[in-house]
Enzyme design. Structure first.
Site, PDB file in Angstrom:
ATOM      1  CD  GLU A   1      -3.023  -1.192   2.171  1.00 46.69           C
ATOM      2  OE1 GLU A   1      -2.801  -0.643   3.252  1.00 46.69           O
ATOM      3  OE2 GLU A   1      -4.098  -1.752   1.912  1.00 46.69           O
TER       4      GLU A   1
ATOM      5  CD  GLU B   1      -3.972  -6.246   2.408  1.00 48.22           C
ATOM      6  OE1 GLU B   1      -4.840  -5.562   3.001  1.00 48.22           O
ATOM      7  OE2 GLU B   1      -2.762  -6.056   2.527  1.00 48.22           O
TER       8      GLU B   1
HETATM    9  C1  BGP Z   1      -4.691  -3.024   4.795  1.00 45.08           C
HETATM   10  C2  BGP Z   1      -3.369  -3.537   5.277  1.00 45.08           C
HETATM   11  C3  BGP Z   1      -3.411  -4.781   6.067  1.00 45.08           C
HETATM   12  C4  BGP Z   1      -4.686  -5.053   6.815  1.00 45.08           C
HETATM   13  C5  BGP Z   1      -5.934  -4.574   6.143  1.00 45.08           C
HETATM   14  C6  BGP Z   1      -7.172  -4.575   7.012  1.00 45.08           C
HETATM   15  O1  BGP Z   1      -4.638  -1.647   4.768  1.00 45.08           O
HETATM   16  O2  BGP Z   1      -2.491  -3.767   4.205  1.00 45.08           O
HETATM   17  O3  BGP Z   1      -2.237  -4.860   6.807  1.00 45.08           O
HETATM   18  O4  BGP Z   1      -4.595  -4.863   8.139  1.00 45.08           O
HETATM   19  O5  BGP Z   1      -5.807  -3.299   5.590  1.00 45.08           O
HETATM   20  O6  BGP Z   1      -7.184  -3.448   7.841  1.00 45.08           O
HETATM   21  P1  BGP Z   1      -7.448  -3.528   9.383  1.00 45.08           P
HETATM   22  O7  BGP Z   1      -6.449  -4.479   9.914  1.00 45.08           O
HETATM   23  O8  BGP Z   1      -7.261  -2.159   9.901  1.00 45.08           O
HETATM   24  O9  BGP Z   1      -8.838  -4.028   9.539  1.00 45.08           O
END
Ligand code: BGP
Length: 491
Positions: free
Chosen positions: A175, A389
């Site tokens: 990201e 993701e």
């Molecule tokens: C993205 C990241 C992850 C992950 C995901 C979910 O931004 O790459 O590392 O955590 O989001 O977000 P969260 O964990 O805040 O629910």
């Protein structure tokens, strides 16, 4: 059939959110090790020194470091073709600027990749998933220093050489666009993404809310530029080491819609989308800064003399082989700042009256994924795409007999997978899909365990209790069936 036989089905994790063992076998501190847990209403706090009485979720996380065999076996049971994970930079170079790599850290990932191989699982490795060694933050101000470019490239080359026979798919930075969220207003994106903090925050006497960190835009965009250069140099070195490597970028793609057809909203959305979603992708895929970025810099008084002619050449030569992104939600944009807001991944957006949201306010929009894939293919027609993701953070309930009925998660995935299949039929060259958190892990945004994403439940809770045991949720059996049927059986 929309999905081909060699489609990369799987799941994705990050070292800092699952491994734990934060000071084991030579590892030293990295950025997430300095963060306390919060919840949907309580922001995560940063503490400049480790407080022995405080609870840091990443220190033990879900103990993947000691349980990876059991976890990879469960992924094998689901039929995973691909497992996206990150290497924790501070396991390999504990201070970031060490002369020699740490053999114990290198060996750990050898073992993990060997375990994947046993089940025919292809590893997809992120070199930096918010895991900048803490020493690089305090000594170099993260990527603000050009020395950090060399440190990253040395780390990347060490990994490429060591694992070239075990890993084919790589991503440089997770990201990379998060510093652009909220138009570069600093805070969490700058720290997570760039290891950048102002001195007064690094040495703060009291805990600081991540949302209150205040890096200056001039520094943010200079550091981001250095990160682009580091990424491009790593791509070039990687191809020299192994021409077959597929090295990609990774963008947090919060797709944006104008709230209304009012041209003011449409244009505000166009500009924000360009800056937040397209800027970094354009640099990494096309190898040049887009013109709208220069306009943004001019409008915000940012001196761009850090973009040298030599760097421009590096960016041109180090473009990525495939484009990957995270997709959780869509948000709206309105010119009028009064519009009702909703939460989001690293940044808030305007609420869409047609969409429902998770308990964390992330709006659910499967069709938005089909739209996003088509738009991205139109923008970058020459390279494949991968969704690395996507997932649904939710509270899960363990029944008395130990079962977990997470039909809400199955519903979320079913619709997103259906829309991906339709995008493939539209002509999008989509090569794989790794769901976020196939096993419950620590949330990056809130530091919670209670925000669960997994097909596999982990007995670990926000008060630090739990025995780390693993359980299969209903979604485990469902996803296994989806993979077995190449995405045909979604019921
Ligand atoms: C993205 C990241 C992850 C992950 C995901 C979910 O931004 O790459 O590392 O955590 O989001 O977000 P969260 O964990 O805040 O629910």
């Amino acid at each position: 059939m929309a999905f081909s036989k060699n489609f990369l089905w799987g799941g994705a994790v990050a070292a800092n959110q699952c491994e734990g063992a934060y000071l084991e076998d030579g590892k030293k501190l990295s950025v997430p090790d300095m963060l306390l847990g919060g919840d949907v209403n309580t922001p995560r706090m940063f503490l400049p020194v480790t407080d022995p009485d405080a609870f840091y979720p990443s220190h033990e996380a879900i103990d993947f470091y000691h349980r990876y065999k059991e976890d990879i076996a469960l992924m094998g049971e689901m039929g995973f073709k691909c497992f996206r994970l990150s290497i924790n930079w501070s396991r390999i170079f504990p201070n970031g600027d060490d002369e020699m790599p740490n053999e114990a850290g290198l060996k750990f990932y050898d073992d993990v990749f060997d375990e994947c191989k046993k089940y025919g699982i292809e590893p997809l490795v992120t070199l930096c998933h918010y895991e900048i060694p803490w020493n690089i933050v305090t000594k170099y101000h993260g990527f603000l220093s050009r020395e950090t470019i060399d440190l990253f490239v040395k780390y990347a080359v060490t990994c490429f050489e060591r694992y070239k026979d075990k890993v084919k798919y790589w991503l440089t930075f997770n990201e990379i666009n998060i510093p652009c969220m909220g138009m570069g207003n600093g805070g969490m994106g700058a720290l997570y993404g760039l290891g950048l903090m102002e001195d007064e925050d690094i040495h703060a006497a009291n805990p600081v809310r991540l949302s209150d960190l205040k890096s200056k835009p001039q520094k943010i965009f200079e550091a981001l530029h250095n990160e682009f250069v580091a990424s491009s140099l790593a791509v070039q070195k990687g191809h020299e080491i192994c021409p077959d490597f597929m090295i990609g970028n990774m963008i947090a793609h919060t797709t944006l819609y104008p709230l209304t057809p009012n041209p003011n909203d449409v244009f505000a959305c166009f500009q924000e989308d360009n800056f937040q979603n397209n800027f970094c992708g354009d640099v990494q895929v096309r190898g040049v800064y887009p013109t709208f970025a220069y306009k943004f810099f001019r409008d915000h008084g940012i001196d761009t003399s850090f973009i040298t002619e030599e760097d421009k050449e590096i960016l041109k030569k180090g473009t990525v082989d495939y484009y990957t992104f995270s997709y959780y939600m869509t948000n709206c944009v309105a010119k009028d700042g009064q519009a009702e807001k909703t939460a989001g991944n690293m940044s808030a957006g305007v609420k869409n009256p047609y969409l429902k949201a998770s308990d964390w306010g992330w709006q659910i929009d499967p069709l938005g994924l089909r739209y996003t894939l088509n738009v991205l293919h139109g923008r970058y027609p020459d390279i494949p795409l991968m969704v690395v993701e996507n997932g649904f953070g939710a509270f899960d309930k363990v029944e008395e007999d130990g079962s977990i009925h997470d039909d809400y998660r199955i519903d979320y995935f079913r619709e997103h997978i259906r829309c991906m299949g339709e995008a493939i039929e539209d002509g999008v060259p989509l090569i794989g899909y790794t769901t976020w958190g196939p096993i419950d892990l620590v949330s990056a945004g809130t530091g919670q365990y209670a925000k669960r994403y997994g097909f596999i439940y982990v007995d670990r809770h926000d008060d630090g209790s739990g025995d780390f045991s693993r359980k299969r949720k209903d979604s485990f059996f469902w996803y296994k069936k989806v993979i077995e049927s190449d995405g045909e059986d979604l019921e």
